[in-house]
Design a protein around this motif. Structure first.
Motif, PDB file in Angstrom:
ATOM      1  N   ARG A 193       0.834  -1.209   0.000  1.00 10.52           N
ATOM      2  CA  ARG A 193       0.000   0.000   0.000  1.00 10.52           C
ATOM      3  C   ARG A 193       0.866   1.256   0.000  1.00 10.52           C
ATOM      4  NH1 ARG A 193      -5.467  -0.698   0.782  1.00 10.52           N
ATOM      5  NH2 ARG A 193      -6.081  -2.767   1.543  1.00 10.52           N
ATOM      6  N   ASP A 194       1.984   1.191   0.745  1.00  4.20           N
ATOM      7  CA  ASP A 194       2.905   2.334   0.740  1.00  4.20           C
ATOM      8  C   ASP A 194       3.499   2.542  -0.649  1.00  4.20           C
ATOM      9  OD1 ASP A 194       2.435   2.707   3.417  1.00  4.20           O
ATOM     10  OD2 ASP A 194       4.227   1.637   4.082  1.00  4.20           O
ATOM     11  N   LEU A 195       3.825   1.435  -1.322  1.00  3.41           N
ATOM     12  CA  LEU A 195       4.362   1.537  -2.685  1.00  3.41           C
ATOM     13  C   LEU A 195       3.309   2.089  -3.632  1.00  3.41           C
ATOM     14  CD1 LEU A 195       6.620   0.970  -4.703  1.00  3.41           C
ATOM     15  CD2 LEU A 195       5.730  -1.360  -4.946  1.00  3.41           C
ATOM     16  N   HIS A 196       2.098   1.614  -3.512  1.00  4.65           N
ATOM     17  CA  HIS A 196       0.968   2.100  -4.333  1.00  4.65           C
ATOM     18  C   HIS A 196       0.809   3.609  -4.184  1.00  4.65           C
ATOM     19  CE1 HIS A 196      -3.436   2.886  -4.880  1.00  4.65           C
ATOM     20  NE2 HIS A 196      -3.253   2.112  -5.953  1.00  4.65           N
ATOM     21  N   LYS A 197       0.935   4.091  -2.950  1.00  2.81           N
ATOM     22  CA  LYS A 197       0.815   5.525  -2.689  1.00  2.81           C
ATOM     23  C   LYS A 197       2.005   6.300  -3.255  1.00  2.81           C
ATOM     24  CE  LYS A 197       0.210   8.798   1.141  1.00  2.81           C
ATOM     25  NZ  LYS A 197       0.082   8.936   2.617  1.00  2.81           N
ATOM     26  N   ALA A 198       3.218   5.759  -3.060  1.00  4.24           N
ATOM     27  CA  ALA A 198       4.425   6.442  -3.535  1.00  4.24           C
ATOM     28  C   ALA A 198       4.440   6.550  -5.055  1.00  4.24           C
ATOM     29  CB  ALA A 198       5.669   5.710  -3.039  1.00  4.24           C
ATOM     30  N   LEU A 199       3.903   5.535  -5.730  1.00 10.54           N
ATOM     31  CA  LEU A 199       3.869   5.532  -7.189  1.00 10.54           C
ATOM     32  C   LEU A 199       2.732   6.380  -7.748  1.00 10.54           C
ATOM     33  CD1 LEU A 199       4.583   1.732  -7.816  1.00 10.54           C
ATOM     34  CD2 LEU A 199       6.102   3.639  -8.362  1.00 10.54           C
ATOM     35  N   GLU A 200       1.850   6.872  -6.842  1.00 10.67           N
ATOM     36  CA  GLU A 200       0.711   7.719  -7.212  1.00 10.67           C
ATOM     37  C   GLU A 200      -0.178   7.035  -8.255  1.00 10.67           C
ATOM     38  OE1 GLU A 200       2.270  11.496  -8.404  1.00 10.67           O
ATOM     39  OE2 GLU A 200       3.127  11.926  -6.424  1.00 10.67           O
ATOM     40  N   VAL A 201      -0.413   5.738  -8.000  1.00  7.00           N
ATOM     41  CA  VAL A 201      -1.254   4.960  -8.907  1.00  7.00           C
ATOM     42  C   VAL A 201      -2.714   5.358  -8.726  1.00  7.00           C
ATOM     43  CG1 VAL A 201      -1.971   2.625  -9.567  1.00  7.00           C
ATOM     44  CG2 VAL A 201       0.380   3.048  -8.817  1.00  7.00           C
ATOM     45  N   LYS A 202      -3.405   5.562  -9.838  1.00 11.56           N
ATOM     46  CA  LYS A 202      -4.813   5.975  -9.785  1.00 11.56           C
ATOM     47  C   LYS A 202      -5.761   4.788  -9.625  1.00 11.56           C
ATOM     48  CE  LYS A 202      -3.446  10.166 -10.455  1.00 11.56           C
ATOM     49  NZ  LYS A 202      -3.399  11.100  -9.304  1.00 11.56           N
ATOM     50  N   THR A 203      -5.321   3.611 -10.067  1.00 12.96           N
ATOM     51  CA  THR A 203      -6.163   2.417  -9.974  1.00 12.96           C
ATOM     52  C   THR A 203      -6.339   2.013  -8.516  1.00 12.96           C
ATOM     53  OG1 THR A 203      -5.211   1.667 -12.063  1.00 12.96           O
ATOM     54  CG2 THR A 203      -6.443   0.034 -10.778  1.00 12.96           C
ATOM     55  N   GLN A 204      -7.510   1.470  -8.189  1.00 11.84           N
ATOM     56  CA  GLN A 204      -7.783   1.010  -6.825  1.00 11.84           C
ATOM     57  C   GLN A 204      -6.724  -0.006  -6.413  1.00 11.84           C
ATOM     58  OE1 GLN A 204     -11.523  -0.996  -6.400  1.00 11.84           O
ATOM     59  NE2 GLN A 204     -11.526  -0.886  -4.170  1.00 11.84           N
ATOM     60  N   PHE A 205      -6.296   0.069  -5.139  1.00 10.97           N
ATOM     61  CA  PHE A 205      -5.186  -0.761  -4.674  1.00 10.97           C
ATOM     62  C   PHE A 205      -5.394  -2.243  -4.926  1.00 10.97           C
ATOM     63  CE2 PHE A 205      -3.487  -3.493  -1.270  1.00 10.97           C
ATOM     64  CZ  PHE A 205      -2.131  -3.347  -1.524  1.00 10.97           C
ATOM     65  N   ASN A 206      -6.551  -2.797  -4.542  1.00  8.57           N
ATOM     66  CA  ASN A 206      -6.784  -4.235  -4.678  1.00  8.57           C
ATOM     67  C   ASN A 206      -6.661  -4.708  -6.119  1.00  8.57           C
ATOM     68  OD1 ASN A 206      -7.221  -4.476  -1.929  1.00  8.57           O
ATOM     69  ND2 ASN A 206      -9.438  -4.277  -2.084  1.00  8.57           N
ATOM     70  N   LYS A 207      -7.215  -3.948  -7.042  1.00  8.18           N
ATOM     71  CA  LYS A 207      -7.130  -4.325  -8.461  1.00  8.18           C
ATOM     72  C   LYS A 207      -5.701  -4.197  -8.964  1.00  8.18           C
ATOM     73  CE  LYS A 207     -11.883  -2.991  -9.594  1.00  8.18           C
ATOM     74  NZ  LYS A 207     -12.739  -2.094 -10.424  1.00  8.18           N
ATOM     75  N   TRP A 208      -5.023  -3.142  -8.520  1.00  6.94           N
ATOM     76  CA  TRP A 208      -3.646  -2.894  -8.969  1.00  6.94           C
ATOM     77  C   TRP A 208      -2.691  -3.984  -8.495  1.00  6.94           C
ATOM     78  CZ3 TRP A 208       0.598  -1.615  -5.734  1.00  6.94           C
ATOM     79  CH2 TRP A 208       1.767  -1.259  -6.409  1.00  6.94           C
ATOM     80  N   ILE A 209      -2.741  -4.342  -7.199  1.00  6.99           N
ATOM     81  CA  ILE A 209      -1.798  -5.327  -6.670  1.00  6.99           C
ATOM     82  C   ILE A 209      -2.050  -6.705  -7.269  1.00  6.99           C
ATOM     83  CG2 ILE A 209      -3.179  -5.930  -4.621  1.00  6.99           C
ATOM     84  CD1 ILE A 209       0.682  -5.660  -4.870  1.00  6.99           C
ATOM     85  N   GLU A 210      -3.315  -7.047  -7.520  1.00  7.86           N
ATOM     86  CA  GLU A 210      -3.616  -8.331  -8.150  1.00  7.86           C
ATOM     87  C   GLU A 210      -3.025  -8.394  -9.547  1.00  7.86           C
ATOM     88  OE1 GLU A 210      -7.812  -8.906  -8.031  1.00  7.86           O
ATOM     89  OE2 GLU A 210      -7.896  -9.154  -5.841  1.00  7.86           O
ATOM     90  N   ARG A 211      -3.096  -7.281 -10.263  1.00  6.73           N
ATOM     91  CA  ARG A 211      -2.530  -7.229 -11.608  1.00  6.73           C
ATOM     92  C   ARG A 211      -1.009  -7.321 -11.577  1.00  6.73           C
ATOM     93  NH1 ARG A 211      -4.492  -2.666 -13.183  1.00  6.73           N
ATOM     94  NH2 ARG A 211      -2.594  -1.407 -13.305  1.00  6.73           N
ATOM     95  N   MET A 212      -0.398  -6.670 -10.555  1.00  7.97           N
ATOM     96  CA  MET A 212       1.064  -6.716 -10.442  1.00  7.97           C
ATOM     97  C   MET A 212       1.544  -8.132 -10.137  1.00  7.97           C
ATOM     98  SD  MET A 212       2.225  -3.680 -11.045  1.00  7.97           S
ATOM     99  CE  MET A 212       0.899  -3.600 -12.279  1.00  7.97           C
ATOM    100  N   ILE A 213       0.828  -8.829  -9.243  1.00 11.72           N
ATOM    101  CA  ILE A 213       1.213 -10.182  -8.854  1.00 11.72           C
ATOM    102  C   ILE A 213       1.162 -11.138 -10.034  1.00 11.72           C
ATOM    103  CG2 ILE A 213       0.482 -12.165  -7.454  1.00 11.72           C
ATOM    104  CD1 ILE A 213      -0.303 -10.165  -5.270  1.00 11.72           C
ATOM    105  N   GLU A 214       0.243 -10.864 -10.961  1.00 12.88           N
ATOM    106  CA  GLU A 214       0.088 -11.728 -12.123  1.00 12.88           C
ATOM    107  C   GLU A 214       1.314 -11.733 -13.032  1.00 12.88           C
ATOM    108  OE1 GLU A 214      -3.464 -10.447 -14.031  1.00 12.88           O
ATOM    109  OE2 GLU A 214      -4.791 -11.389 -12.556  1.00 12.88           O
ATOM    110  N   TYR A 215       2.263 -10.825 -12.804  1.00 13.60           N
ATOM    111  CA  TYR A 215       3.483 -10.801 -13.611  1.00 13.60           C
ATOM    112  C   TYR A 215       4.434 -11.941 -13.241  1.00 13.60           C
ATOM    113  CZ  TYR A 215       2.531  -6.376 -15.984  1.00 13.60           C
ATOM    114  OH  TYR A 215       2.000  -5.408 -16.783  1.00 13.60           O
ATOM    115  N   GLY A 216       4.053 -12.757 -12.270  1.00 16.42           N
ATOM    116  CA  GLY A 216       4.852 -13.931 -11.945  1.00 16.42           C
ATOM    117  C   GLY A 216       5.525 -13.909 -10.589  1.00 16.42           C
ATOM    118  N   PHE A 217       5.139 -12.985  -9.729  1.00 14.67           N
ATOM    119  CA  PHE A 217       5.716 -12.917  -8.394  1.00 14.67           C
ATOM    120  C   PHE A 217       5.129 -14.038  -7.530  1.00 14.67           C
ATOM    121  CE2 PHE A 217       5.893  -8.456  -9.915  1.00 14.67           C
ATOM    122  CZ  PHE A 217       7.274  -8.337  -9.939  1.00 14.67           C
ATOM    123  N   VAL A 218       5.973 -14.621  -6.676  1.00 17.69           N
ATOM    124  CA  VAL A 218       5.587 -15.806  -5.895  1.00 17.69           C
ATOM    125  C   VAL A 218       5.383 -15.448  -4.424  1.00 17.69           C
ATOM    126  CG1 VAL A 218       6.285 -18.132  -5.187  1.00 17.69           C
ATOM    127  CG2 VAL A 218       6.882 -17.289  -7.469  1.00 17.69           C
TER     128      VAL A 218
END
Length: 238
Positions: A20-45
């Motif tokens: 959440r701190d990273l989401h805020k620092a990056l000033e992402v406009k997308t809702q946090f839950n949707k954004w982090i789910e999309r980021m994880i899909e890049y292959g993070f374990v």
């Protein structure tokens, strides 16, 4: 170096950031839950690149899923943003990693980490001691007892060590849980269950009445094994 995102250190000395701190620092406009789910899909374990956990809200509502990210994962996610803010955050993490490498070779820093770990262990030790203290008191009470004791004595020991119960309530509890008989001639005398468990015994005494008749009395007593047995029972309940 100006801090643009909070970086925490685990007990093992590994650095991480909250998603959440990273989401805020990056000033992402997308809702946090949707954004982090999309980021994880890049292959993070999970368990390697990040750790997910449930965190209760301050209002006591439904728990939310939170994520802690390794610095490497956070740096990669920053690069995925493909904008100036992402580049700025990525460069910040690179500086942090370089600084961390410098500190890792500094004996005084290693000593500080060791002291921090020792402090955490001491805090955990104090908590364990506090939790174990009642059990130790109970154990001491049993060790100090000489053979069998009366039900009233067991109630007194329990009460002195934090269990809110008196003699009458203990007798009632023993009857309700079928350790003592609840009716007729067997009232408040050990049941077959108690005798098989060897947690109680009956002391029989013969009394000469003034009129010359003989009266037999039966007294229920808690054996040494029974004291430990019932103490453990009440420790689990308390």
């Amino acid at each position: 170096m100006e801090e643009i995102i909070k970086i925490d250190t685990s007990q093992s000395g590994e650095q991480f950031v909250n998603a959440r701190d990273l989401h805020k620092a990056l000033e992402v406009k997308t809702q946090f839950n949707k954004w982090i789910e999309r980021m994880i899909e890049y292959g993070f374990v999970d368990g390697t690149d990040f750790w997910s956990f449930l965190s209760k809200t301050s209002s006591g509502g439904r728990p939310s899923v939170e994520y802690n990210l390794t610095i490497s994962t956070a740096k990669e996610i920053a690069m995925l943003q493909r904008n100036e803010k992402g580049k700025q955050v990525r460069n910040y993490f690179i500086q942090v990693e370089e600084r961390y490498k410098e500190l890792a070779s500094d004996p005084s820093y290693q000593m500080a980490l060791g002291l921090k770990a020792s402090q955490l262990l001491l805090e955990q030790k104090d908590q364990i001691i506090a939790e174990m203290k009642p059990k130790a008191l109970f154990a001491d009470a049993v060790d100090a007892s000489d053979g069998s004791i009366l039900v009233g004595q067991l109630a007194k020991t329990l009460r002195q060590n934090g269990v809110n119960i008196g003699q009458n309530r203990l007798f009632k509890w023993l009857r309700e849980h079928e350790y003592l008989g609840s009716r007729g001639e067997q009232y408040n005398l050990p049941t077959q269950k108690s005798m098989e468990l060897r947690v109680m015994e009956t002391k029989t005494r013969t009394v000469n009445n003034p009129d010359g008749s003989i009266r037999t009395t039966h007294t229920t007593k808690i054996t040494g094994k029974g004291q430990i047995y019932f103490i453990n029972k009440f420790l689990q309940v308390a």
